[in-house]
Design a protein around this motif. Structure first.
Motif, PDB file in Angstrom:
ATOM      1  N   ALA A  54      -4.090   2.186   3.936  1.00 21.37           N
ATOM      2  CA  ALA A  54      -4.767   1.759   5.043  1.00 21.37           C
ATOM      3  C   ALA A  54      -5.679   2.860   5.514  1.00 21.37           C
ATOM      4  N   GLU A  65     -11.889   5.479   8.303  1.00 21.53           N
ATOM      5  CA  GLU A  65     -13.214   6.107   8.642  1.00 21.53           C
ATOM      6  C   GLU A  65     -14.129   4.911   8.585  1.00 21.53           C
ATOM      7  N   PHE A 120      -2.108   0.379   9.864  1.00 24.89           N
ATOM      8  CA  PHE A 120      -0.877  -0.463  10.227  1.00 24.89           C
ATOM      9  C   PHE A 120       0.047   0.183  11.203  1.00 24.89           C
ATOM     10  N   ARG A 121       0.412   1.371  10.818  1.00 26.92           N
ATOM     11  CA  ARG A 121       1.117   2.269  11.705  1.00 26.92           C
ATOM     12  C   ARG A 121       0.872   3.546  12.201  1.00 26.92           C
ATOM     13  N   TYR A 174      -5.156 -13.213  11.455  1.00 25.65           N
ATOM     14  CA  TYR A 174      -5.858 -12.639  10.155  1.00 25.65           C
ATOM     15  C   TYR A 174      -7.445 -13.082  10.202  1.00 25.65           C
ATOM     16  N   ARG A 226      -8.842 -10.230  12.088  1.00 25.37           N
ATOM     17  CA  ARG A 226      -9.083  -9.209  11.175  1.00 25.37           C
ATOM     18  C   ARG A 226     -10.151  -9.247  10.248  1.00 25.37           C
ATOM     19  N   GLN A 278      -3.422  -0.746  -1.812  1.00 30.72           N
ATOM     20  CA  GLN A 278      -2.119  -1.698  -0.810  1.00 30.72           C
ATOM     21  C   GLN A 278      -3.026  -2.503  -0.065  1.00 30.72           C
ATOM     22  N   HIS A 329      -1.644  -5.996  -3.016  1.00 25.62           N
ATOM     23  CA  HIS A 329      -1.173  -6.977  -1.875  1.00 25.62           C
ATOM     24  C   HIS A 329      -2.304  -8.073  -1.592  1.00 25.62           C
ATOM     25  N   VAL A 343       0.029 -10.559   0.139  1.00 27.47           N
ATOM     26  CA  VAL A 343       1.496 -10.560  -0.237  1.00 27.47           C
ATOM     27  C   VAL A 343       2.112 -10.225   1.171  1.00 27.47           C
ATOM     28  N   GLY A 395       8.669  -9.485   1.960  1.00 24.34           N
ATOM     29  CA  GLY A 395       9.704 -10.661   1.814  1.00 24.34           C
ATOM     30  C   GLY A 395       9.024 -11.389   0.562  1.00 24.34           C
ATOM     31  N   GLU A 396       7.826 -11.216   0.337  1.00 23.56           N
ATOM     32  CA  GLU A 396       7.179 -11.839  -0.934  1.00 23.56           C
ATOM     33  C   GLU A 396       7.195 -11.133  -2.281  1.00 23.56           C
ATOM     34  N   THR A 415      -1.683   6.654   2.742  1.00 29.13           N
ATOM     35  CA  THR A 415      -0.757   5.787   2.801  1.00 29.13           C
ATOM     36  C   THR A 415       0.558   6.778   3.462  1.00 29.13           C
ATOM     37  N   SER A 416       1.064   5.668   4.356  1.00 33.08           N
ATOM     38  CA  SER A 416       2.395   6.377   4.776  1.00 33.08           C
ATOM     39  C   SER A 416       3.485   6.459   3.950  1.00 33.08           C
ATOM     40  N   TYR A 465       7.209  -0.724   0.047  1.00 32.26           N
ATOM     41  CA  TYR A 465       7.719  -0.829  -1.480  1.00 32.26           C
ATOM     42  C   TYR A 465       7.341  -2.055  -2.116  1.00 32.26           C
ATOM     43  N   ASN A 506      -3.886  13.345   3.098  1.00 36.09           N
ATOM     44  CA  ASN A 506      -3.542  12.616   4.523  1.00 36.09           C
ATOM     45  C   ASN A 506      -3.436  13.434   5.408  1.00 36.09           C
TER      46      ASN A 506
HETATM   47  C1  BV8 Z   1       8.774  -6.954  -2.489  1.00 33.51           C
HETATM   48  C2  BV8 Z   1      -0.424  -7.306   3.111  1.00 33.51           C
HETATM   49  C3  BV8 Z   1      10.557  -8.005  -3.531  1.00 33.51           C
HETATM   50  C4  BV8 Z   1      -0.497  -8.051   4.235  1.00 33.51           C
HETATM   51  C5  BV8 Z   1       1.413  -5.662   3.248  1.00 33.51           C
HETATM   52  C6  BV8 Z   1      12.884  -1.107  -0.867  1.00 33.51           C
HETATM   53  C7  BV8 Z   1      13.219  -0.266   0.171  1.00 33.51           C
HETATM   54  C8  BV8 Z   1      13.134  -0.670   1.464  1.00 33.51           C
HETATM   55  C9  BV8 Z   1      12.514  -1.855   1.632  1.00 33.51           C
HETATM   56  C10 BV8 Z   1      12.054  -2.624   0.608  1.00 33.51           C
HETATM   57  C11 BV8 Z   1      12.285  -1.889  -0.745  1.00 33.51           C
HETATM   58  N1  BV8 Z   1      11.771  -3.051  -1.614  1.00 33.51           N
HETATM   59  C12 BV8 Z   1      11.190  -4.036  -0.815  1.00 33.51           C
HETATM   60  C13 BV8 Z   1      11.272  -4.114   0.644  1.00 33.51           C
HETATM   61  C14 BV8 Z   1      11.001  -4.731   1.728  1.00 33.51           C
HETATM   62  C15 BV8 Z   1       9.391  -4.507   2.033  1.00 33.51           C
HETATM   63  C16 BV8 Z   1       9.214  -3.165   2.486  1.00 33.51           C
HETATM   64  O1  BV8 Z   1       8.540  -2.112   1.657  1.00 33.51           O
HETATM   65  N2  BV8 Z   1       9.479  -2.834   3.753  1.00 33.51           N
HETATM   66  C17 BV8 Z   1       9.169  -1.547   4.080  1.00 33.51           C
HETATM   67  C18 BV8 Z   1       8.396  -1.668   5.503  1.00 33.51           C
HETATM   68  C19 BV8 Z   1      10.478  -0.901   4.293  1.00 33.51           C
HETATM   69  N3  BV8 Z   1       8.544  -4.620   0.813  1.00 33.51           N
HETATM   70  C20 BV8 Z   1       8.408  -5.989   0.643  1.00 33.51           C
HETATM   71  O2  BV8 Z   1       8.639  -6.950   1.113  1.00 33.51           O
HETATM   72  C21 BV8 Z   1       7.273  -6.235  -0.675  1.00 33.51           C
HETATM   73  N4  BV8 Z   1       7.822  -7.144  -1.333  1.00 33.51           N
HETATM   74  O3  BV8 Z   1       9.158  -5.841  -2.293  1.00 33.51           O
HETATM   75  O4  BV8 Z   1       9.424  -8.228  -3.120  1.00 33.51           O
HETATM   76  C22 BV8 Z   1      11.660  -8.530  -2.153  1.00 33.51           C
HETATM   77  C23 BV8 Z   1      11.615  -9.594  -2.036  1.00 33.51           C
HETATM   78  C24 BV8 Z   1      12.557  -9.963  -0.796  1.00 33.51           C
HETATM   79  C25 BV8 Z   1      13.322  -9.214  -0.383  1.00 33.51           C
HETATM   80  C26 BV8 Z   1      13.190  -7.800  -0.818  1.00 33.51           C
HETATM   81  C27 BV8 Z   1      12.316  -7.419  -1.895  1.00 33.51           C
HETATM   82  C28 BV8 Z   1       5.965  -6.672  -0.077  1.00 33.51           C
HETATM   83  C29 BV8 Z   1       5.052  -5.557   0.560  1.00 33.51           C
HETATM   84  C30 BV8 Z   1       3.555  -5.948   0.899  1.00 33.51           C
HETATM   85  C31 BV8 Z   1       3.516  -6.223   2.353  1.00 33.51           C
HETATM   86  N5  BV8 Z   1       2.202  -6.682   2.809  1.00 33.51           N
HETATM   87  N6  BV8 Z   1       0.003  -5.984   3.355  1.00 33.51           N
HETATM   88  C32 BV8 Z   1      -1.505  -7.632   5.307  1.00 33.51           C
HETATM   89  O5  BV8 Z   1      -2.367  -6.557   5.059  1.00 33.51           O
HETATM   90  O6  BV8 Z   1      -1.505  -8.328   6.486  1.00 33.51           O
HETATM   91  S1  BV8 Z   1       1.886  -4.271   3.530  1.00 33.51           S
HETATM   92  C33 BV8 Z   1       0.818  -3.426   4.663  1.00 33.51           C
HETATM   93  O7  BV8 Z   1       1.448  -1.972   4.699  1.00 33.51           O
HETATM   94  C34 BV8 Z   1      -0.614  -3.095   4.004  1.00 33.51           C
HETATM   95  O8  BV8 Z   1      -0.757  -3.575   2.640  1.00 33.51           O
HETATM   96  C35 BV8 Z   1      -0.822  -1.613   4.035  1.00 33.51           C
HETATM   97  O9  BV8 Z   1      -1.867  -0.926   3.363  1.00 33.51           O
HETATM   98  C36 BV8 Z   1       0.878  -1.314   3.661  1.00 33.51           C
HETATM   99  C37 BV8 Z   1       1.142  -0.024   3.656  1.00 33.51           C
HETATM  100  O10 BV8 Z   1       0.916   0.775   4.744  1.00 33.51           O
HETATM  101  P1  BV8 Z   1      -0.132   1.863   4.730  1.00 33.51           P
HETATM  102  O11 BV8 Z   1      -1.176   1.558   3.738  1.00 33.51           O
HETATM  103  O12 BV8 Z   1       0.409   3.208   4.317  1.00 33.51           O
HETATM  104  O13 BV8 Z   1      -0.762   1.971   6.131  1.00 33.51           O
HETATM  105  P2  BV8 Z   1      -0.059   2.819   7.361  1.00 33.51           P
HETATM  106  O14 BV8 Z   1      -0.808   2.451   8.385  1.00 33.51           O
HETATM  107  O15 BV8 Z   1       1.378   2.658   7.380  1.00 33.51           O
HETATM  108  O16 BV8 Z   1      -0.464   4.315   6.989  1.00 33.51           O
HETATM  109  C38 BV8 Z   1      -1.809   4.740   7.070  1.00 33.51           C
HETATM  110  C39 BV8 Z   1      -1.746   6.016   6.695  1.00 33.51           C
HETATM  111  O17 BV8 Z   1      -3.207   6.676   6.678  1.00 33.51           O
HETATM  112  C40 BV8 Z   1      -1.220   7.131   7.644  1.00 33.51           C
HETATM  113  O18 BV8 Z   1      -0.167   7.590   6.864  1.00 33.51           O
HETATM  114  C41 BV8 Z   1      -2.239   8.071   8.385  1.00 33.51           C
HETATM  115  O19 BV8 Z   1      -1.716   9.231   8.452  1.00 33.51           O
HETATM  116  C42 BV8 Z   1      -3.416   7.918   7.217  1.00 33.51           C
HETATM  117  N7  BV8 Z   1      -4.419   8.037   7.617  1.00 33.51           N
HETATM  118  C43 BV8 Z   1      -5.052   8.084   8.678  1.00 33.51           C
HETATM  119  N8  BV8 Z   1      -6.447   8.221   8.795  1.00 33.51           N
HETATM  120  C44 BV8 Z   1      -6.809   8.637   7.457  1.00 33.51           C
HETATM  121  C45 BV8 Z   1      -5.494   8.858   6.859  1.00 33.51           C
HETATM  122  N9  BV8 Z   1      -5.433   9.006   5.479  1.00 33.51           N
HETATM  123  C46 BV8 Z   1      -6.637   9.599   5.030  1.00 33.51           C
HETATM  124  N10 BV8 Z   1      -7.900   9.696   5.720  1.00 33.51           N
HETATM  125  C47 BV8 Z   1      -7.837   9.141   7.039  1.00 33.51           C
HETATM  126  N11 BV8 Z   1      -9.109   9.224   7.681  1.00 33.51           N
END
Ligand code: BV8
Length: 254
Positions: free
Chosen positions: A29, A34, A40-41, A73, A76, A107, A125, A165, A168-169, A194-195, A199, A219
């Motif tokens: 994200a 910019e 997201f977080r 949505y 958004r 993502q 996703h 996606v 949990g999907e 990405t944070s 996964y 980042n």
């Molecule tokens: C799955 C679509 C199998 C929807 C999204 C292993 C370990 C732990 C947990 C899990 C694991 N495996 C699976 C899981 C569960 C879960 C998961 O990962 N949970 C996390 C939270 C712990 N994953 C899933 O469920 C995935 N499915 O694995 O299937 C399964 C099935 C059942 C049970 C278990 C497993 C599906 C994940 C997909 C979710 N959908 N998006 C929508 O958009 O509405 S995820 C969502 O988060 C977005 O896609 C987003 O892109 C994504 C990741 O977030 P980031 O992109 O990193 O964004 P964030 O805000 O967090 O960070 C922004 C960063 O940008 C920051 O670091 C900031 O400092 C930086 N930034 C800010 N400004 C700038 C910048 N960087 C550069 N320039 C700038 N100017």
């Protein structure tokens, strides 16, 4: 973050990029921040400031309150209509032209990489502008004219949902398999905006490291995978990426 005047790009990184054929950029994200798209977080205007991502972007949340999730949505999508790609997106599109085999694994569901001209993009996703029905995944092209919120599938009558996606999907197996293969084979792996907490996308970063790629993190903040990179740029991607492309284009020799 005060406006950045100049960012030093190490010669070593440019030399490695010049000599690389296979390069991958994983984006999150932050690469769209910019452009005015809320992350997201973390940030105060984070999309989920009212709810945690894992609470609203899930099938359970949709079953419980389809209207709330649909409206979130729609809000958004409305905001996205007003935003444009930023210099970071355009720089990545240029990289695809300069480097033999350059892929973006994103993502993000905002479609901004393609809008900026990138063609080799894996939308892990999905894409927020696409819809399908909740029960049978029937593809919905044009939304039916209806006052129902959410509208209903014209084929099976179940609710329509965004074709993204949710937590949990499962991801599309072909997309994640291709993403893993590209990550295993690449010589340079960028992790941008990405944070690194979601996964399986976040797992690509250590995978690239284990497979011998030069890893670059862009980042302004530290991330969950900041132990992996060989190069770290603590600046906004919209500032760093154009500098990297400029250095690449101007550097002579190998
Ligand atoms: C799955 C679509 C199998 C929807 C999204 C292993 C370990 C732990 C947990 C899990 C694991 N495996 C699976 C899981 C569960 C879960 C998961 O990962 N949970 C996390 C939270 C712990 N994953 C899933 O469920 C995935 N499915 O694995 O299937 C399964 C099935 C059942 C049970 C278990 C497993 C599906 C994940 C997909 C979710 N959908 N998006 C929508 O958009 O509405 S995820 C969502 O988060 C977005 O896609 C987003 O892109 C994504 C990741 O977030 P980031 O992109 O990193 O964004 P964030 O805000 O967090 O960070 C922004 C960063 O940008 C920051 O670091 C900031 O400092 C930086 N930034 C800010 N400004 C700038 C910048 N960087 C550069 N320039 C700038 N100017």
């Amino acid at each position: 973050m005060s406006d950045v005047e100049f960012i030093e790009i190490p010669e070593g990184l440019i030399r490695i990029l010049k000599n690389s054929k296979k390069v991958v950029a994983l984006t999150g994200a932050g690469v769209s921040a910019e452009s005015g798209v809320a992350v997201f977080r973390g940030a105060k205007d984070a999309l989920f400031s009212k709810y945690k991502p894992e609470e609203i972007a899930t099938p359970e949340a949709f079953r419980k309150n389809p209207g709330l999730v649909w409206e979130w949505y729609e809000m958004r999508r409305k905001k996205l209509k007003e935003v444009k790609p930023n210099p970071g997106h355009y720089a990545l599109a240029k990289m695809e032209k300069i480097i033999d085999d350059f892929y973006i694994i994103t993502q993000n569901v905002d479609g901004l990489h393609r809008q900026a001209g990138s063609e080799k993009v894996i939308e892990l996703h999905g894409n927020i502008m696409n819809n399908k029905c909740f029960q049978n995944n029937h593809h919905i092209g044009e939304l039916p004219l209806s006052d129902e919120v959410p509208p209903k599938c014209p084929i099976c009558g179940s609710y329509i949902r965004p074709d993204v996606v949710w937590f949990g999907e499962y991801l599309d197996p072909d997309k994640i398999a291709l993403a893993e293969k590209l990550t295993e084979q690449c010589e340079v792996f960028f992790s941008i905006g990405t944070s690194s907490v979601v996964y399986p996308a976040a797992g690509l970063i250590p995978l690239a490291k284990e497979c011998g790629a030069t890893v670059v993190e862009i980042n302004p903040e530290q991330t969950e995978k900041s132990y992996c990179p060989d190069y770290i740029f603590r600046y906004p991607s919209g500032k760093v990426l154009p500098y990297i492309v400029e250095k690449l284009l101007n550097s002579t020799g190998s």
